[in-house]
Design a protein around this motif. Structure first.
Motif, mmCIF file in Angstrom:
data_model
loop_
_atom_site.group_PDB
_atom_site.id
_atom_site.type_symbol
_atom_site.label_atom_id
_atom_site.label_comp_id
_atom_site.label_asym_id
_atom_site.label_seq_id
_atom_site.Cartn_x
_atom_site.Cartn_y
_atom_site.Cartn_z
ATOM 1 N N ASP A 84 78.636 41.140 15.535
ATOM 2 C CA ASP A 84 78.091 42.032 16.851
ATOM 3 C C ASP A 84 76.828 41.763 17.495
ATOM 4 O O ASP A 84 76.446 41.999 18.478
ATOM 5 C CB ASP A 84 78.186 43.499 16.296
ATOM 6 C CG ASP A 84 79.608 44.029 15.965
ATOM 7 O OD1 ASP A 84 80.666 43.415 16.297
ATOM 8 O OD2 ASP A 84 79.494 44.931 15.188
ATOM 9 N N TYR A 85 76.167 40.833 16.686
ATOM 10 C CA TYR A 85 74.999 40.502 17.266
ATOM 11 C C TYR A 85 75.016 39.271 18.220
ATOM 12 O O TYR A 85 75.769 38.351 18.228
ATOM 13 C CB TYR A 85 73.846 39.842 16.073
ATOM 14 C CG TYR A 85 73.282 41.057 15.133
ATOM 15 C CD1 TYR A 85 72.190 41.667 15.315
ATOM 16 C CD2 TYR A 85 74.327 41.100 13.974
ATOM 17 C CE1 TYR A 85 71.676 42.488 14.525
ATOM 18 C CE2 TYR A 85 73.714 42.371 13.253
ATOM 19 C CZ TYR A 85 72.293 43.038 13.515
ATOM 20 O OH TYR A 85 71.893 43.927 12.596
ATOM 21 N N ASP A 86 74.258 39.438 19.318
ATOM 22 C CA ASP A 86 74.279 38.553 20.474
ATOM 23 C C ASP A 86 73.843 37.389 20.055
ATOM 24 O O ASP A 86 74.426 36.227 20.535
ATOM 25 C CB ASP A 86 73.427 39.003 21.591
ATOM 26 C CG ASP A 86 73.937 40.469 22.329
ATOM 27 O OD1 ASP A 86 75.195 40.709 22.210
ATOM 28 O OD2 ASP A 86 73.309 40.960 23.111
ATOM 29 N N GLU A 87 72.920 37.001 18.937
ATOM 30 C CA GLU A 87 72.565 35.723 18.714
ATOM 31 C C GLU A 87 73.848 35.128 18.061
ATOM 32 O O GLU A 87 73.671 33.858 18.128
ATOM 33 C CB GLU A 87 71.491 36.033 17.484
ATOM 34 C CG GLU A 87 70.153 36.293 18.435
ATOM 35 C CD GLU A 87 69.999 37.919 18.295
ATOM 36 O OE1 GLU A 87 68.970 38.439 18.743
ATOM 37 O OE2 GLU A 87 70.959 38.671 18.198
ATOM 38 N N VAL A 88 74.541 35.751 17.341
ATOM 39 C CA VAL A 88 75.671 35.058 16.792
ATOM 40 C C VAL A 88 76.695 34.841 17.587
ATOM 41 O O VAL A 88 77.307 33.943 17.888
ATOM 42 C CB VAL A 88 76.164 36.043 15.541
ATOM 43 C CG1 VAL A 88 77.547 35.544 14.963
ATOM 44 C CG2 VAL A 88 74.971 36.303 14.489
ATOM 45 N N GLN A 89 77.182 35.832 18.451
ATOM 46 C CA GLN A 89 78.142 35.709 19.540
ATOM 47 C C GLN A 89 77.801 34.752 20.430
ATOM 48 O O GLN A 89 78.796 34.105 21.157
ATOM 49 C CB GLN A 89 78.356 37.194 20.261
ATOM 50 C CG GLN A 89 79.005 38.081 19.332
ATOM 51 C CD GLN A 89 79.595 39.237 20.206
ATOM 52 O OE1 GLN A 89 79.951 39.050 21.536
ATOM 53 N NE2 GLN A 89 80.042 40.369 19.679
ATOM 54 N N SER A 90 76.547 34.413 20.926
ATOM 55 C CA SER A 90 76.466 33.454 21.804
ATOM 56 C C SER A 90 76.914 32.057 21.538
ATOM 57 O O SER A 90 77.127 31.081 22.210
ATOM 58 C CB SER A 90 74.674 33.117 21.893
ATOM 59 O OG SER A 90 74.270 32.646 20.744
ATOM 60 N N LEU B 277 77.377 36.746 27.837
ATOM 61 C CA LEU B 277 77.234 38.149 27.025
ATOM 62 C C LEU B 277 76.611 38.939 27.826
ATOM 63 O O LEU B 277 75.679 39.555 28.160
ATOM 64 C CB LEU B 277 75.650 37.710 26.068
ATOM 65 C CG LEU B 277 75.912 36.776 25.087
ATOM 66 C CD1 LEU B 277 74.647 36.532 24.263
ATOM 67 C CD2 LEU B 277 76.739 36.961 24.173
ATOM 68 N N SER B 278 77.936 39.291 28.604
ATOM 69 C CA SER B 278 77.815 40.585 29.489
ATOM 70 C C SER B 278 78.537 41.881 28.976
ATOM 71 O O SER B 278 79.083 41.597 27.844
ATOM 72 C CB SER B 278 78.617 40.170 30.893
ATOM 73 O OG SER B 278 79.848 39.810 30.686
ATOM 74 N N GLN C 247 84.798 37.478 26.542
ATOM 75 C CA GLN C 247 85.878 36.795 26.131
ATOM 76 C C GLN C 247 85.773 35.728 25.076
ATOM 77 O O GLN C 247 84.603 35.347 25.008
ATOM 78 C CB GLN C 247 86.440 36.196 27.160
ATOM 79 C CG GLN C 247 87.595 35.296 27.127
ATOM 80 C CD GLN C 247 88.446 34.889 28.435
ATOM 81 O OE1 GLN C 247 88.123 35.321 29.464
ATOM 82 N NE2 GLN C 247 88.852 33.604 28.219
ATOM 83 N N ILE C 248 86.537 35.733 24.080
ATOM 84 C CA ILE C 248 86.314 35.029 23.003
ATOM 85 C C ILE C 248 87.736 34.475 22.463
ATOM 86 O O ILE C 248 88.723 35.029 22.643
ATOM 87 C CB ILE C 248 85.649 35.814 21.468
ATOM 88 C CG1 ILE C 248 84.999 34.791 20.800
ATOM 89 C CG2 ILE C 248 86.748 36.856 21.212
ATOM 90 C CD1 ILE C 248 84.199 35.580 19.536
ATOM 91 N N ARG D 147 89.876 39.381 25.612
ATOM 92 C CA ARG D 147 88.720 39.993 26.352
ATOM 93 C C ARG D 147 88.535 41.444 26.113
ATOM 94 O O ARG D 147 89.615 42.028 25.870
ATOM 95 C CB ARG D 147 89.252 39.968 27.866
ATOM 96 C CG ARG D 147 88.797 38.628 28.584
ATOM 97 C CD ARG D 147 88.887 38.682 29.839
ATOM 98 N NE ARG D 147 90.093 39.126 30.607
ATOM 99 C CZ ARG D 147 90.983 38.277 30.932
ATOM 100 N NH1 ARG D 147 90.891 36.988 30.914
ATOM 101 N NH2 ARG D 147 92.365 38.598 31.598
ATOM 102 N N TRP D 148 87.470 41.734 25.940
ATOM 103 C CA TRP D 148 87.090 43.312 25.486
ATOM 104 C C TRP D 148 85.809 44.008 26.141
ATOM 105 O O TRP D 148 84.854 42.882 26.609
ATOM 106 C CB TRP D 148 86.999 43.481 23.966
ATOM 107 C CG TRP D 148 85.481 43.027 23.455
ATOM 108 C CD1 TRP D 148 84.463 43.734 22.980
ATOM 109 C CD2 TRP D 148 85.307 41.903 23.158
ATOM 110 N NE1 TRP D 148 83.550 43.303 22.551
ATOM 111 C CE2 TRP D 148 83.987 41.662 22.694
ATOM 112 C CE3 TRP D 148 85.693 40.465 23.302
ATOM 113 C CZ2 TRP D 148 83.151 40.513 21.947
ATOM 114 C CZ3 TRP D 148 85.292 39.204 22.751
ATOM 115 C CH2 TRP D 148 83.881 39.483 22.207
ATOM 116 N N ASP D 149 85.574 45.144 26.332
ATOM 117 C CA ASP D 149 84.417 45.857 26.685
ATOM 118 C C ASP D 149 83.679 46.211 25.725
ATOM 119 O O ASP D 149 83.797 46.999 24.812
ATOM 120 C CB ASP D 149 84.879 47.207 27.632
ATOM 121 C CG ASP D 149 83.618 47.691 28.445
ATOM 122 O OD1 ASP D 149 82.559 47.653 27.872
ATOM 123 O OD2 ASP D 149 84.110 48.538 29.288
#
Length: 822
Positions: free
Chosen positions: A73-79, A85-86, A90-91, A132-134
């Motif tokens: 869930d961390y942006d640093e990981v998801q990046s 990162l809005s 999408q992943i 895709r998710w919110d």
């Protein structure tokens, strides 16, 4: 300079943050990376920091560790996996648990019920899940847990990890198959003994059956585990799948055999050897299917292999080998002779020839010198080039192509969606028919015949053949077309393309080469042409339009020293499809079309209008120059037709397609160009924003319309059309808006795409006919007790293999086409 332990970025000495991680001091670039690292270690997920030897990229945790997935869930990981990162993200996830077509329906159906998920698409062929998710409504870790609850361990997709997972899964399958084969060979000795008389000797019969029982039990526990695991997932999700029927057949046969072994006085016959044979043959089929599927999809892997993983970073005169992912825009890399270019960029120093055939389709070498653009994946043939980085990895032109191919292979045609919806009902019907066969033969011929008939029905049916019929054909077609310069961005397009009856072509840069040339001019008397040419060049060099470039080139030819004269340009304004205006030396100057100038009540002399009309009949475009409410000159620009434009039009007309030329030029100019192409319709003097309306009007007439264009102003029309074609040499906007991109800029590729569409749809129909024909023929035979479970285990995987092999025939499409031309 030190690198951050978590993200790998360089750490400035003044910004370094040290934390004690499991007894070891680690350096970080920011508090966010340090906190994420602590969470990862506290969750027992240290495997995240096992680095790949090729890319030095952290390896994602194994599926069994997803329980502690909150760190995703961390942006640093998801990046590392999410492009933007809005709030709307999408992943692409990967799951090794996806093994049959019923899985697609189950995953998509389950995710659709979760609030916050706006899109879910499962790709059966490469086991990917696009989401895709919110992010405000649901976290990624919650989605992973939901997938885990229905039996699918998923993790963010990484190309290298995917390849490793594929090899690991195949190796695991090979081990299980090998063990089952070893068990089969050993069981054969006991079976031979029983069939040759040991069954009549009570002293040894029990011993032989017990040994077969041990071998069959171990085989079920180890080798048949994938079937039971899949069946358990189906049970948890309350949705039957192919593994449900296979597991049920194996268990019924096994428990009956145990019962027959323990009660020999009943006269029953155990079928332990049959269970081992079934398991071995089913695993052989699944392994061959996996291998064949991978070969069918190898086009994407070949494209990925074109992009280097390492680069020679050039900093302060020093060369440093670094992973491409660590490069930043603006940094420089050295590319030596024989190296593949690792990034998109611009040559800063050096000269040399580059092989760009993988992007352009042309085998000739392209000379590069300072200021020219180069692309990742192309090959530097000679000379050393110093490149300034503009794009890396998935942002490069090659990266975008790979991404689009993957999307195309995962997209679904209408016929495929229908097949997926009936899949759970198909399996339910199979189990129902097996029960009917069992009950019927139980009363007609006894328990043994009933078990054999019921088991044969459970194993003989093959929903996978039906599930693979469409996606395999679409995936193979998308892959092979990309390798040959036709990038199909969506598999649905191949289905729609076969229905297109009207083609609309943009003129400039599409039917023509887009290489504008200033060929003639007419001036009013009393004007200093030399002075006006200087003003003309200074104004037009601010525009990106192809006509503007042609004018600047024309001034260079007619007045080479124009840059030595100064001219201050102010208030420059461009109006697409009309012209440009600017102030120079206190004068307001307008350069554009006659119709546009009339809007400002500018006087157009009869002499200049007559000259423009004469030039228009030759297919030349007139550009007017005006100041002080008077037009003072007309410049005429000419553009050559593409070499294959007329050939394409002839081929399309031979197919019965209607052709329209759409242009913003005067009607007389567009008509002159159309006359060189044959009998085609012309719609001219259309503003860029009105092109989409023209497409919409044609669609309202009931026509299936394809639009072919290359410029920014074609993007709305490309999006509006049923199928949009963009030339690869056009703008990024037009390529993003199109459904098919012609990477090699060859118009004749449109005719090839039509043939590919027909070939693909033909293959899809053949696959569906084969899968339905197989089930309609074999299921009644199994219910009639005319097929043994052993025969069923042989024919079932063969049906899936036949579908895959038939889809793989599309790979020979281009070779066959070349032979037919000869």
């Amino acid at each position: 300079m030190a690198q951050c332990y978590h993200c790998g970025q360089e750490i400035k000495p003044s910004e370094r943050i040290d934390r004690n991680i499991k007894g070891t001091e680690r350096g970080f670039c920011c508090h966010g990376c340090a906190s994420v690292c602590e969470v990862i270690h506290d969750s027992g997920l240290e495997s995240f920091y096992k680095l790949s030897p090729d890319t030095q990229r952290p390896v994602a945790p194994a599926p069994e560790l997803i329980k502690g997935s909150e760190f995703f869930d961390y942006d640093e990981v998801q990046s590392q996996y999410v492009k933007e990162l809005s709030d709307q993200r999408q992943i692409t996830l990967m799951s090794d648990s996806i093994h049959c077509a019923a899985c697609i329906w189950l995953i998509e159906h389950s995710l659709a019920k979760i609030q916050g998920i706006t899109y879910a698409n499962v790709n059966f062929t490469n086991k990917q899940i696009k989401l895709r998710w919110d992010n405000r409504k649901i976290k990624l870790s919650e989605i992973l847990k939901q997938l885990n609850q229905i039996g699918y361990d998923a993790r963010p997709y990484d190309a290298e990890e995917s390849e490793k997972a594929y090899k690991k899964a195949n190796r695991d399958l090979l081990y299980r198959m090998g063990f089952a084969g070893f068990a089969l060979m050993n069981a054969m000795w006991f079976s031979v003994a029983l069939y040759t008389g040991a069954r009549d000797d009570g002293e040894y019969t029990g011993y032989f059956y017990f040994m077969l029982f041990l071998i069959a039990s171990v085989t079920l526990i180890y080798s048949a585990q994938p079937f039971f695991k899949g069946a358990w997932q189906n049970i948890k999700a309350r949705s039957p799948g192919m593994d449900s029927s296979i597991a049920l057949g194996l268990l019924v046969t096994y428990f009956y055999s145990v019962y027959a072994m323990l009660t020999p006085e009943q006269g029953g016959q155990p079928f332990f050897a049959t269970i081992i044979d079934l398991t071995f043959l089913l695993l052989v089929g699944r392994y061959l299917e996996a291998i064949s599927k991978n070969k069918a999809l190898d086009a994407t892997k070949r494209l990925m292999d074109l992009q280097p993983k390492m680069a020679r970073k050039w900093q302060e005169g020093q060369e440093q080998i670094v992973p491409v992912r660590l490069l930043k825009v603006g940094e420089r890399v050295m590319v030596k002779p024989g190296d593949k270019l690792p990034v998109d960029g611009r040559v800063v120093e050096g000269e040399g020839n580059v092989n760009e055939s993988m992007l352009s389709g042309e085998s000739r070498e392209v000379f590069k010198q300072p200021g020219l653009v180069v692309s990742a994946g192309t090959i530097n043939l000679d000379g050393s080039l110093l490149i300034e980085v503009e794009n890396t990895l998935e942002n490069t032109r090659l990266g975008r192509i790979i991404h689009l191919v993957e999307d195309a292979q995962g997209s679904k045609a209408t016929i495929q969606c229908t097949a997926e919806k009936i899949m759970p009902w198909f399996v339910t019907a199979t189990i129902t028919l097996a029960v009917i066969a069992f009950v019927f033969w139980f009363f007609q011929a006894g328990i043994e015949v009933a078990i054999m008939a019921g088991t044969a029905v459970l194993i003989i049916t093959c929903p996978c053949a039906l599930g693979l019929a469409t996606p395999m054909a679409m995936a193979v077609a998308a892959g092979v077309s990309a390798r040959n310069g036709i990038l199909v961005k969506n598999g649905v397009v191949l289905e729609m393309l076969n229905e297109i009856d009207h083609f609309v072509f943009d003129k400039t840069g599409t039917l023509t080469k887009g290489q504008m040339k200033w060929v003639d001019q007419q001036w009013l008397e009393g004007f200093d042409q030399q002075a006006w040419l200087t003003k003309l060049a200074y104004i037009e060099q601010k525009s990106e339009h192809s006509l503007a470039r042609a004018i600047v080139d024309g001034v260079e030819l007619r007045q080479p020293n124009w840059r030595q004269q100064s001219c201050s340009i102010q208030n420059f304004k461009a109006e697409p499809g009309r012209g440009v205006s600017a102030q120079c030396g206190g004068q307001l100057i307008r350069i554009g079309t006659a119709a546009w100038l009339k809007q400002f009540d500018i006087v157009l002399s009869d002499e200049l209008q007559l000259f423009e009309q004469q030039q228009a009949e030759l297919g030349r475009t007139g550009v007017w120059l005006a100041t002080d409410q008077q037009a003072i000159a007309v410049l005429t620009i000419e553009d050559e037709l593409r070499d294959d434009a007329r050939l394409l039009i002839e081929k399309l007309q031979a197919r019965g397609k209607q052709i329209t030329l759409l242009s913003g030029d005067r009607y007389s100019v567009a008509r002159a160009v159309a006359a060189q192409l044959g009998d085609i319709d012309v719609i001219a003097e259309v503003l860029p924003e009105d092109k989409a309306d023209v497409i919409a009007k044609l669609q309202q007439q009931g026509k299936k319309v394809a639009m072919v264009g290359d410029g920014v102003n074609d993007a709305p029309a490309l999006s509006r059309a049923h199928v949009g074609f963009a030339l690869g040499g056009g703008t990024d906007v037009s390529m993003d808006s199109a459904d098919i991109v012609l990477l090699h800029n060859q118009l004749i590729a449109i005719d090839t795409a039509l043939d590919l569409s027909q070939r693909t749809l033909k293959t899809v129909k053949e696959n569906i006919a084969l899968s339905i024909g197989y089930n309609v023929t074999m299921v009644p035979l199994a219910m009639a007790a005319m097929l043994t479970p052993l025969m069923a285990s042989i024919t079932m995987p063969l049906s899936g293999l036949v579908v895959i092999l038939n889809a793989m025939r599309i790979r020979s499409f281009y070779a066959d086409r070349i032979k037919n031309r000869k």
